[in-house]
Each structure stands twice: as structure tokens, then as C-alpha cells.
Design an enzyme around this catalytic site. Structure first.
Site, PDB file in Angstrom:
ATOM      1  CG  ASN A  73      85.134  73.741  90.922  1.00 17.80           C
ATOM      2  OD1 ASN A  73      84.276  74.324  91.595  1.00 17.80           O
ATOM      3  ND2 ASN A  73      86.228  73.248  91.454  1.00 17.80           N
ATOM      4  CB  CYS A 106      92.369  74.273  92.692  1.00 21.96           C
ATOM      5  SG  CYS A 106      92.275  75.137  91.113  1.00 21.96           S
TER       6      CYS A 106
END
Length: 381
Positions: free
Chosen positions: A155, A329
């Protein structure tokens, strides 16, 4: 209203496609039933739920009964890692779990939770491009290994992993294999049999669908311990009333993303090459983090010497461009990316990193404008 073409944080989330919103609206208004109810409202909702399940499962080459709906990619990852490891230990198969050192926090933290329960955890290293060597996984396997989790695409830097190779060998050993395909699904081909996986995570909001809905592929015959208990929905693995509207939107987004995948992949690869050429030729001290030859067409991670990524991100935001200095996140974390540190980057280079992620709204013009803006910011630093 911001210019969506200047949005370069598609790895964090994507704008919902109009077709997705249109598909979802009836399930907020007239077709609002609970799919567990036996009256006509419930039966219509159940039909929509199962139609969506069949469609989404088909996009990854799975059977409809092998797809479990959850509330997020993180939940799917937790269910896969915690559910598989706990089940296998309960059956007396072992208590050793392997993951890569660059996994998403939802996998890393699930592994740490297992460690507190007495499991043995091994994090295998990656090379300077962020790629796992299949041989390192083989070397880490023990007689008590019950699960391996390696993400399909990273990611932070977009590097693609040799999932099919790893999975083929693990299957011969009878070891369960999970891959987090949240970033890769809808951007490159994702087929469960070709990847040789037993568990695979996908997500709606990374492909133009709604937030709050995701999926976990569970190969037929694989058993998991649930992490949510209640009414027994989703084969007892995720007890909660299903988000029918969100799942319908997920299905529409999946249908559109997969049907457009070949052409969109080629388009984004051209834009990525264009952006790299402009940055490397015009910005001294700019380096590419990740694997330039084996990565997602959407992701580009750069470091610019002596400029912190977060400061660069804020300056670009002031100019109207949305980028990221790391995973969404962990966006409030001022520490350097553990992914880049695991790749052997220095703390300084890791702090200087900027993630640029493209998608459906990205254009050639917006890529050129972003390159110009980066040059402008660097010259004024």
C-alpha cells in the site's frame, strides 16, 4: 468543489462512481429490508445480497459461497489471520505464523495480538524494492507453521509480490496462505486459483465503491474461528446485519473496475511513466522508492532530498493537489514508514517519502500539473 483530477491519493480512497451511487439508492429508500427477514422486504434484500455476492466472487474466480462480506479490509485481514491461526491451533496443527515485514497494519497488529496469545510469529524480510523473496518464506517455515500472510501489492510503494510462487509451494506443504489484495484488486488481475491462495481480502472503496464494506475469500474446506459473534450471518463468520446497500454498490464498482481493467491499467502505466520521467529529469535528489518494473500502475512513492514528505504534502495541498506522506491508516503518525525502513531506507529518506497514487480521475494534464507543482515547491524550498 475540488478538482478530482488533482486528487492523487487513490490508495487511501476513491470517489464513488455515479453508477455505484445510483445502484445503491433504492436500498436506502424503498428496498430497505433486512436480508434475514422472511417477508417480501427481507426477501428482496436477500436476493440483492446474493446477486452481488455471486458477481463479486466471479471477478476473482471464486464460488459465491466462498465470499464473506465484512465491514472493512482491516476486518477481513483480522478475520483471516486471527480466525485461521486460532482454528489451526485449536485443531492441534501448530502455533507458528509467518508474515512479511511490510504488511498492512491490520495484518501486523493481528500478528502481534496472536503473539500475546502465545503464538510464534516470523516476519520475513524484503529486498530494497520492497519485494519478498519466495525462498525467504520457505526458509521461515517450520513443522508447526499453520499460516502465511503476504500482501499482493504494498500500500505504500505499490510493489507486487510473487504470490503465485509462494502459494504454489505452500499448498504442497498443506499450509494456509492469505493475501491482502486490497490495493491490487481492480487494478491488476486478481484470480484466486492463479494466485494459489486460501484466503484473500478485497475492498470496495479502493475501486470507486462505498466505504464500510469489504470481502474475504475463504477457499472451500478452509475453516476459521469467527471474531464477531451473534446471529450467525455470513456462514457464522461475521455475525451482523449485512450492509445491503453497500454490498450492492461494491458489486457495481467491481463490475465496472474489472470490465475496464485492461484499458485502465495501460492508461495508468503510461501516466506513471510520464510522471516519473518529469520528476527525475527536473528535480535533483528525487529517487523512486519501490520496484519500478514490478509494481501497481497506480502507485508512485518518491523521496526528495532534504524535504520532509509531510511538509511537501502540505505545500501541494495548498496548491490544490492531494497526496500522502504514508498510509492513510497511519496518517497521524510522524514516525518514518516502517515499510521503507524494512526496505533498507535510512530514517531520513523514509521521512522524505511522498506517496502519489493515481486512479480513474487522473489525466495527462493533471499529471503534468502535479510535476510542475512539485518543481515549484522544491525550487522555493
Amino acid at each position: 468543489m475540488p478538482d478530482h483530477s488533482r486528487y492523487f491519493d487513490h490508495a487511501a480512497t476513491t470517489v464513488m462512481r455515479p453508477e455505484v451511487v445510483e445502484a445503491m439508492l433504492p436500498y436506502y429508500m424503498n428496498q430497505f429490508g433486512n436480508p434475514g427477514s422472511l417477508h417480501q422486504y427481507g426477501l428482496l434484500a436477500k436476493e440483492a445480497l446474493e446477486t452481488a455476492r455471486t458477481l463479486i466472487a466471479g471477478t476473482i474466480g471464486a464460488r459465491s459461497k466462498e465470499l464473506i462480506f465484512t465491514g472493512s479490509g482491516s476486518e477481513s485481514n483480522n478475520l483471516a489471520v486471527l480466525g485461521a491461526a486460532r482454528r489451526m491451533r485449536r485443531l492441534g496443527r501448530g502455533d507458528h505464523v509467518i508474515a512479511s515485514s511490510v504488511e498492512h497494519p491490520s495484518v501486523r497488529e493481528a500478528c502481534h495480538a496472536l503473539e500475546r496469545e502465545g503464538f510464534r510469529i516470523t516476519f520475513v524480510p524484503v529486498d530494497p524494492h520492497g519485494r519478498v523473496d519466495a525462498e525467504e518464506v520457505r526458509k521461515a517455515v517450520r513443522s508447526n507453521t499453520v499460516l502465511v500472510s503476504v500482501m499482493h501489492a504494498n500500500n505504500v510503494v505499490g510493489t507486487l509480490q510473487p504470490i503465485a510462487e509462494i502459494g504454489g509451494w505452500l499448498r504442497q506443504q498443506g499450509i494456509l496462505f492469505h493475501t491482502d489484495a486490497v490495493q491490487s484488486y481492480g487494478k491488476v488481475p486478481v484470480r484466486v486459483d492463479e494466485l494459489n491462495v486460501d484466503l484473500l481480502t478485497i475492498n470496495a472503496h479502493k475501486i470507486g465503491g462505498p466505504k464500510g464494506v469489504a470481502g474475504l475469500y475463504v477457499r472451500k474446506g478452509v475453516r476459521l474461528e469467527p471474531i464477531v459473534y451473534g446471529g450467525g450471518q455470513e456462514r457464522g463468520l461475521r455475525s451482523a446485519t449485512q450492509n445491503v446497500a453497500g454490498i450492492v454498490g461494491f458489486a457495481k464498482a467491481a463490475e465496472l473496475a474489472v470490465s475496464c481493467l485492461p484499458a485502465e491499467k495501460d492508461r495508468l502505466e503510461r501516466l506513471k511513466r510520464r510522471l516519473i520521467e518529469r520528476l527525475l529529469s527536473r528535480i535533483p535528489g528525487c529517487v523512486i522508492n519501490g520496484d519500478p518494473d514490478n509494481s501497481l500502475p497506480t502507485h508512485l512513492n518518491i523521496s526528495i532530498e532534504r524535504i520532509e514528505g509531510q511538509a511537501l504534502m502540505l505545500e501541494l495541498d495548498r496548491l490544490g493537489f492531494s497526496t500522502s506522506s504514508g498510509s492513510a491508516c497511519s496518517s497521524t503518525d510522524s514516525e518514518p514508514s516502517y515499510v521503507l525502513l524494512a526496505m533498507g531506507k535510512s530514517r531520513e529518506v523514509a521521512l522524505e517519502s511522498l506517496r502519489i497514487s493515481m486512479g480513474r480521475t487522473t489525466t495527462e494534464q493533471s499529471v503534468d500539473q502535479l510535476a510542475d507543482a512539485l518543481v515549484q515547491v522544491v525550487k522555493g524550498w
